[in-house]
Structures are given as structure tokens and as C-alpha cells.
Design an enzyme around this catalytic site. Structure first.
Site, short mmCIF file in Angstrom:
data_model
loop_
_atom_site.label_atom_id
_atom_site.label_comp_id
_atom_site.label_asym_id
_atom_site.label_seq_id
_atom_site.Cartn_x
_atom_site.Cartn_y
_atom_site.Cartn_z
N SER A 77 0.81 -1.21 0.00
CA SER A 77 0.00 0.00 0.00
C SER A 77 0.84 1.27 0.00
O SER A 77 0.39 2.31 -0.49
CB SER A 77 -0.93 0.00 1.23
OG SER A 77 -0.17 -0.15 2.43
N ASP B 80 -2.71 7.05 10.74
CA ASP B 80 -2.76 5.69 11.27
C ASP B 80 -1.40 5.15 11.67
O ASP B 80 -1.26 3.99 12.06
CB ASP B 80 -3.41 4.75 10.26
CG ASP B 80 -2.61 4.65 8.95
OD1 ASP B 80 -1.53 5.28 8.85
OD2 ASP B 80 -3.06 3.94 8.04
N HIS C 74 0.50 4.86 7.02
CA HIS C 74 0.29 5.47 5.71
C HIS C 74 0.34 6.99 5.85
O HIS C 74 -0.31 7.54 6.74
CB HIS C 74 -1.06 5.04 5.13
CG HIS C 74 -1.17 3.56 4.96
ND1 HIS C 74 -1.81 2.76 5.88
CD2 HIS C 74 -0.71 2.73 3.98
CE1 HIS C 74 -1.76 1.51 5.48
NE2 HIS C 74 -1.10 1.45 4.33
#
Length: 820
Positions: free
Chosen positions: A99, A273, A276
Site C-alpha cells: 500500500s 494511522d 500510511h
């Protein structure tokens, strides 16, 4: 002599600054290796940098300045050689990984197609993605979801036997791989660090043999903010494990983009978070990647000044003018020796003296130093960034230095707007302008507006000083006018050719020169009536102001003719702004000069003069308070500019009144500010390439990029000393071009301003050249050939109108050739 005068003495400062400049050159040469990555700072873009502003996310690579990429730039970069129609739809950049790689892919996709991300909100998170140009389509960039580096697509792209990307039929230009977090999160299922190490070893083997990929990089494992992680992530994504992964990749010599890890580490507030990071940070990260990959094609190819980008940048080779200047400077010493041998021979009289040649060599050497600093990769350059605390600190230090140099003036230098006072005035204004440019304070309207007022103050002094001279001396000959224009423009013209810039870039020189011509023409017309008690001189001022306003408003400047005939590309719009924004202040200066010279004695003898002085001080204080209220309440600097020409006279006149409010103020000034004022012309022009870099768009580094304040102090000493040398050398060159006798030449060499024309000598022809009739001089100088040469030389020397036409034509012709 005061202690400060001794410290800032000409000889000591020049010697110190020369020594420091040589030390900086030696230090830079010792660090200058054969690696092109060090020359162009590509390794710094990839590996080293820091946040200079964590709120605005301003990233500074170690030693260079970045280019901000646009969609147009991307098309230039990502289009391979070949057919242009198919080039823009071929896949060029591939991101592979988890990601964190997907977020960087999104940052690139937003630049390629701003509507792309919004259109794929419903796409599964763990899937492959691609993006193409708007209205064209085709995969320009692609993301492959592969957190373990095991998919067939990844293997195919990185295989040495594969020379094409499955999606586009050609090898991608850039491949970026990132993996690590999933191995830690699912350590029990996939094998943890051991399994990750096997994947990284395989990746290293593939990348070391991936010659079909032009740019291949590995993303470091992104650092985390443990307190923001979920309990499950906090248990597995530990900072020690992440550090171990990044250290291992560095140990096996993978092309890791280490700067990305430093970006995340320096901006923990950019994640919600803990894992990210924000779109803004990813935009900066992809900007680094594009500078590393695209700058050679987008920025370096066909690059011409101003050179705003220096990261991964191939500086152009020196032009013919720079090479000629280097050759002439190197030949100065043997030429000086030759002139000394010929000193008593007639031919030597038609050549510059040994001292003039020495000053020419100094002038050329300083210009070469500036070229080396700003037009080669030898020295680092940094982005400019505004910091209110640093701005206040530097202004306070400058003010403290000025107060420490406060001293009484001799009677000859005192009085209303005397030379010492105007030198002080120019000095503190120039220091303020240097701080303003250094910290990019033009982005702050509350600072930009007062600095715009400083330019108006310079022009006020131009009108005041030159009008005073013409009124008092009545000398409107070309010789004096030419001397002033030469002195003002020698450095600006020399730098324009040396640096490959435009003469208009050094805008104060052409602006001041234009206004000198306007003042000269205004006072020259019907000059016999200037001292009449009537209205003629005031009518001339009004007519001149109206005419200049008309020329500027109706766009009547001959810039189009210059471009069509001589190929001179000057921006008429920029010139009209700079000329028009201060279009009345020069006439205010002229009016003050006329009032002082025509009515000053009567005013001071008036019975109510003390009362008028007190009311003038009160009105001036009120005017300054009103001005600062006014400029602070404008919406932005553009709104202020619309009013500047009308409000600036109030503020300038208020300052003049307050600066001369008491006998104590009129008879005292600051030696530190005066020192800067004498060389203010050189300080303003030379800052483009020595104090700053990239034509004032970056900060020059002579010591080390991380030592900002140490470097500032070092560069300042070198800069001021070199400007003092330039002031002396420019005066000597101007004096030689004007064939000024040596005593007058020595007087000229010390000055750097254009205020007091009276200090440039007396009007008329050189008395030495008119002491005997021309025929008598010709008859006394054998042989015949030499006599003819001497006669022609003196004819050209003293025919200033001819020299004006020939000189300007030659400059314009050379400029056209150079510009091509």
C-alpha cells in the site's frame, strides 16, 4: 578612524574575502570526484535531505534545488524516442509492492490525470491499477499489487531475458519496488524476516542484471509512528525490525531511495494511522523521484539561464564570452609586464596603464568566481525559504551593527541629504534588500510592500542627486552623462554576457540609467531658464512626468524594434511594471532638490521656520503611521502595487523629514551602513550570482549545506569583499573608457553609487588633451604612422556621440549573436 572603520577597511576586508574564496574553492575541489552523481547531486536527491518547513512540507535535498513537475513536463520526460504519437501512450513507470507503493502511484496518477483517483474509488484495494493521459488513454504508469514480490508480472518485468512490459509491449523506463511491512505483519504465515531476506536477495540479483530498465529503485520500508498504530500493527511493525530491513538493503548495495524514509521520519504529523502518510507527503516523494529520473531530459536539455533547478542537472558548457573573459584575465599579468617595459614609449600612451590592466584583471577574476559559483556544479545551492524568526534575527543584527557604527560626521559631509547621509541611506536599504531576497520574503505582502518602498527611495535619491548637480553645475555635456551611465552599467553588462542572462535581469541598472536620462533631458531642455524665478522649470517637470506616464501607459517603448532589428528579447511588460510602479517618485526627488536650492535659504530665514519644522515632524510621523496601516490592510501585494506610485511620495518625504529633524541627526551617521552604501550598486547586482545563486532563486553554499548560519557568515564576508573589489575595478574601467586623468580616476574608483554626479569630475574636455592645438601635438610625435594612429585615437576618444552609437550597436550585435 573608528574601530569599525578599521575592521571594514578596504585592504583588510578584500584580503580576507579573497582568502576565504580561495579556501572555499579548495574545499569544493577536494570534494569534487569523478562521479557524475556527485557533480549533479543525483545521489543527494535519492539519499539525503531534510525538511526546511514541516508545515508547508518544503524538502531540501543536500546541495541542490528541485524542479516542480507539471503534466507538460511529464509528457516530455515519459515520451521515449521514436514516434511521438505512440510515445505518450506507452507504459513508462511501474510501481510494485504494497500500500505504500500504491500511495506513491496515486501521487503520480494525480499529476498525470487529476480526475483519475476519484474515478477508481470503487476499485478493490489489493488489485493492479493503471493510468493514462487524459483524452488519450493507454497505460502511462502502472501499479502491481505484490507485497511479497512473487507475482508473475513482477517476475516478468524484472527478468533479464524480458525486454518489454506485458501491458505496453516495451520495457518500462522506471521501476520502483517496495516490500517489507507484510512480511512483518504475517510473519507466522510467510516466514518473517528470513522470507523477506530471500525475496530481497532475489530482487538484488535481478536489479543488478536488469540492464533493460533505465531506472530501477527500491523503496525503504516506511517508518511507523507506534503510538498511532492499531494494537495488532504495533505488535508486528516495530521500529527495530524496520531498521534491520533498511540496513540490510543498504548493506547489499540495493538502489534504495533512502530520502523517502527520511521524509517520513521528519514528518510524523503527516500520518493518521501511523503507517500510511498523507497525499501531500507522497506528492513530495514522487517529486523527488521525477527529479531523479526526468531532470536530464526536462531541465538539462537546452537549458538556458536562469538555472532554477540544480538537482540531477547537467550544467551547460561555458559560452564564448566566459571563455574570452577567462583568457583575457589569464593574460593580464604578462600584459602588465609588457606595459611596464613600454611605459616610456609613445605607443604605451594609447593603451591602458598597468594599474588599469590590473583592475581589469580583478574585474574579470571576480566575474569568473561568480561564474564558478553559479554556473558550475562545484558549489551547492539551496532553496530559499521564509522564516519570520530568522528574518527578525538578521534584521536585528544588521540594526545592531549600524547602531554600533554611529558616529559624528565632519562638517563637509553633514547637512540635509549630504553624501554621508545618502550613503548611509543606500547602505541600510541594500542590507534590508539582501535579507529580503535571502529569505524569499517576497511571499509575505507585509514585507514586500515596504521593500517596494525602498526601491522608491533609491529612485528619489536619483532624481534629487542628479537634479541638484545639473542645477548647480549647468553641465549637460555627453562626457559627464556617459561617465555616469558607464559607471552604473559596467558590471550589469559584463554579467549579462558572462552569465548568459539578460541585461534587464539586473533591473536596477537599466531602471536607474533610464531615469538618469530622463532627468538629464528634463533639465537639458531650455536649460538657460532653469534658474529663472518663474514657472518654466516646474512646467518642465510636469510635462516630463506627463510624457513618461503617456509612454508607459500607451506601451510606446521601442522594445519591439529592438527585437525585430537586433534580436534583443526584453520583456516590455516587466519593464513597464518596474518603470510605472515608481513613475512619480523621481520627479518628487527633483522637486525637493529644486525647492532646496532655489528657496532653501529663504525658508530657513523665515521667522516661523522652527514652527514649520515641528509641524513637519508631526505630519511625517502621522504619514508613516498611516502608510504602514495602509500597506498592512491591502488584500495582497498586487492590490498594494496599484496604489504604490501614489502613496510612496508620502512615506519617502516623511522619512527625509524625520532623518533630518534635528542638528544631531543631520551631523551623525552609521559608518557600517555608509560602507554598504558606497558599494550598494555592486551589492545589488552581484547578489544574483555570489550572495545568492540561480539568478537569486537559490542560496549559494560555500561551506556545507547543513551549516546555514555558518555558511551565511562565510558567504557574506566573501560577497562584501568581492563587491568592494568590483566597485574599485568598475570605477577604473569606466575612467579608462572615458580617458579620465589619473587623479579623477582615483576619485571615481571608490564610489559605487549614482547619486552625486558632482563627484565624478568637471564637465568639458580633458584639459590635458586641449592644452595645445591638435596640429602642434601631431607635429611633435614622430613617426608619421604613429602620428596618424594617435590622431585617429583621440578623434574617436573624444567624439562621444560617435562612440555612443558605435558602442551600443556593437553591444546589440554581440547580444544577437550570443542569444542565438
Amino acid at each position: 578612524m573608528s574601530p569599525l572603520s578599521a575592521v571594514f577597511g578596504h585592504a583588510s576586508l578584500s584580503a580576507l574575502s579573497t582568502g576565504l574564496a580561495l579556501f572555499a574553492l579548495l574545499l569544493a575541489l577536494l570534494q569534487f570526484s569523478g562521479s557524475s552523481r556527485i557533480h549533479n547531486h543525483c545521489s543527494a536527491v535519492q539519499n539525503d535531505g531534510w525538511w526546511v518547513d514541516t508545515r508547508a512540507l518544503v524538502w531540501q535535498p543536500a546541495g541542490c534545488t528541485l524542479h516542480k513537475y507539471t503534466t507538460h513536463d511529464l509528457r516530455t520526460c515519459l515520451a521515449p524516442t521514436g514516434d511521438a504519437a505512440s510515445a505518450v501512450i506507452s507504459e513508462q513507470i511501474v510501481f510494485i509492492g504494497d500500500s505504500t507503493m500504491r500511495n506513491k502511484y496515486y501521487a503520480l496518477a494525480r499529476l498525470i490525470n487529476p480526475d483519475y483517483v476519484a474515478a477508481i474509488n470503487n476499485t478493490k484495494a489489493h488489485s493492479d491499477l493503471s493510468v493514462g493521459w487524459p483524452a488519450i488513454g493507454g497505460p502511462v504508469a502502472r501499479f502491481i499489487w505484490d507485497p511479497y514480490l512473487t507475482t508473475p508480472q513482477t517476475r516478468a518485468i524484472l527478468s533479464p531475458s524480458n525486454t518489454s512490459s506485458p501491458a505496453s509491449g516495451r520495457a518500462p523506463k522506471v521501476v520502483v519496488v517496495g516490500s517489507g511491512a507484510w512480511f512483518l505483519r504475517n510473519a507466522e504465515d510467510v516466514g518473517g524476516l528470513q522470507a523477506w531476506r530471500r525475496s530481497i536477495d532475489w530482487l538484488a540479483e535481478r536489479l543488478h542484471s536488469a540492464g533493460h530498465i533505465e531506472h530501477a529503485y527500491v523503496s525503504p520500508v516506511t517508518g511507523v509512528v507506534p503510538e498511532l498504530l492499531t494494537p495488532e500493527r504495533r505488535r508486528t511493525l516495530t521500529p527495530p525490525a524496520i531498521d534491520t530491513m533498511n540496513e540490510y538493503m543498504a548493506a547489499i548495495d540495493l538502489p534504495v531511495f533512502s530520502a523517502w524514509a527520511k521524509m517520513a521520519e521528519g514528518a510524523p504529523h503527516e500520518t493518521l494511522d501511523g503507517l500510511h502518510y498523507s497525499n501531500a507527503l507522497n506528492d513530495r516523494a514522487v517529486g523527488l523521484l521525477l527529479n531523479r529520473v526526468c531532470n536530464p531530459a526536462v531541465v538539462s536539455r537546452g537549458a538556458r539561464p536562469p538555472l532554477h533547478t540544480t538537482c540531477c542537472f547537467a550544467y551547460p558548457a561555458p559560452g564564448w564570452y566566459a571563455r574570452a573573459a577567462a583568457l583575457l584575465t589569464a593574460a593580464a599579468v604578462p600584459l602588465m609586464l609588457l606595459l611596464r617595459r613600454l611605459a616610456k614609449r609613445p605607443i604605451a600612451q594609447a593603451m591602458p596603464s598597468a594599474e588599469t590592466v590590473r583592475q581589469m584583471a580583478v574585474f574579470g577574476a571576480v566575474l569568473l568566481l561568480m561564474y564558478t559559483c553559479d554556473r558550475t556544479p562545484l558549489f551547492a545551492k539551496l532553496h530559499k525559504h521564509f522564516d519570520a524568526r530568522v528574518f527578525a534575527l538578521l534584521c536585528s543584527l544588521a540594526l545592531a551593527a549600524g547602531v554600533a557604527g554611529w558616529e559624528e560626521d565632519p562638517a563637509a559631509g553633514a547637512g540635509f541629504l549630504g553624501r554621508r547621509q545618502t550613503d548611509e541611506w543606500k547602505g541600510w536599504m541594500q542590507i534590508a534588500i539582501l535579507v529580503y531576497h535571502l529569505l524569499n520574503a517576497s511571499t509575505v505582502a507585509a514585507i514586500y510592500n515596504p521593500v517596494r518602498m525602498l526601491v522608491a527611495m533609491y529612485l528619489f535619491m536619483t532624481g534629487y542627486g542628479h537634479c541638484s548637480f545639473f542645477y548647480a553645475k549647468g553641465d549637460y555635456g555627453l562626457r559627464r552623462l556617459t561617465a555616469v551611465l558607464l559607471r552604473t552599467n559596467v558590471l550589469a553588462v559584463g554579467l549579462a554576457y558572462m552569465m548568459g542572462t539578460s541585461y534587464m535581469d539586473y533591473y536596477f541598472a537599466p531602471l536607474s540609467s533610464a531615469w538618469v536620462l530622463v532627468v538629464w533631458a528634463t533639465m537639458r531642455v531650455a536649460s538657460a531658464r532653469n534658474k529663472d524665478a518663474g514657472w518654466v522649470v516646474w512646467a518642465k517637470l510636469a510635462a516630463s512626468a506627463w510624457l513618461m506616464w503617456l509612454v508607459n501607459t500607451l506601451h510606446l517603448w521601442p522594445f519591439g524594434v529592438l527585437e525585430r532589428v537586433f534580436g534583443v528579447h526584453w520583456s516590455q511588460r516587466e519593464w513597464e511594471f518596474r518603470f510605472g510602479v515608481d513613475i512619480f517618485i523621481v520627479y518628487v526627488g527633483m522637486a525637493v532638490a529644486l525647492v532646496r536650492m532655489r528657496h532653501g535659504a529663504q525658508l530657513q530665514a523665515h521667522a516661523r521656520w522652527p514652527q514649520m519644522q515641528r509641524w513637519a515632524v508631526v505630519a511625517s510621523l502621522a504619514a508613516l503611521v498611516w502608510y504602514f496601516w495602509f500597506e498592512l490592510t491591502r488584500a495582497d501585494k498586487y492590490a498594494y502595487n496599484a496604489w504604490h506610485a501614489y502613496v510612496s511620495p508620502l512615506a519617502v518625504l516623511a522619512f527625509v523629514v524625520l532623518r533630518n529633524a534635528t542638528p544631531y541627526l543631520r551631523t551623525h551617521s552609521s559608518s557600517v551602513f555608509r560602507y554598504a552604501g558606497v558599494i550598494s550598486l555592486e551589492l545589488f547586482i552581484a547578489q544574483f550570482h555570489l550572495f545568492l545563486a540561480a539568478d537569486t532563486k537559490a542560496v549559494l553554499v560555500l561551506v556545507h549545506p547543513r551549516l546555514w548560519f555558518v555558511n551565511l557568515a562565510f558567504v557574506t564576508v566573501v560577497f562584501v569583499g568581492m563587491c568592494k573589489l568590483l566597485a574599485t575595478a568598475s570605477g577604473a574601467i569606466a575612467a579608462w573608457l572615458m580617458a579620465t586623468p589619473q587623479p579623477q580616476a582615483q576619485q571615481q574608483q571608490g564610489g559605487g553609487g549614482d547619486i552625486a554626479m558632482a563627484e565624478l569630475g568637471h564637465g568639458g574636455e580633458d584639459s590635458a588633451s586641449t592644452a595645445r592645438p591638435a596640429l602642434d601635438r601631431l607635429a611633435s610625435e614622430p613617426p608619421v604612422v604613429l602620428r596618424v594612429i594617435r590622431l585617429f585615437y583621440r578623434l574617436v576618444l573624444h567624439s562621444l556621440a560617435v562612440r555612443w552609437v558605435v558602442g551600443i550597436a556593437v553591444l546589440l550585435a554581440i547580444n544577437k549573436h550570443y542569444d542565438d
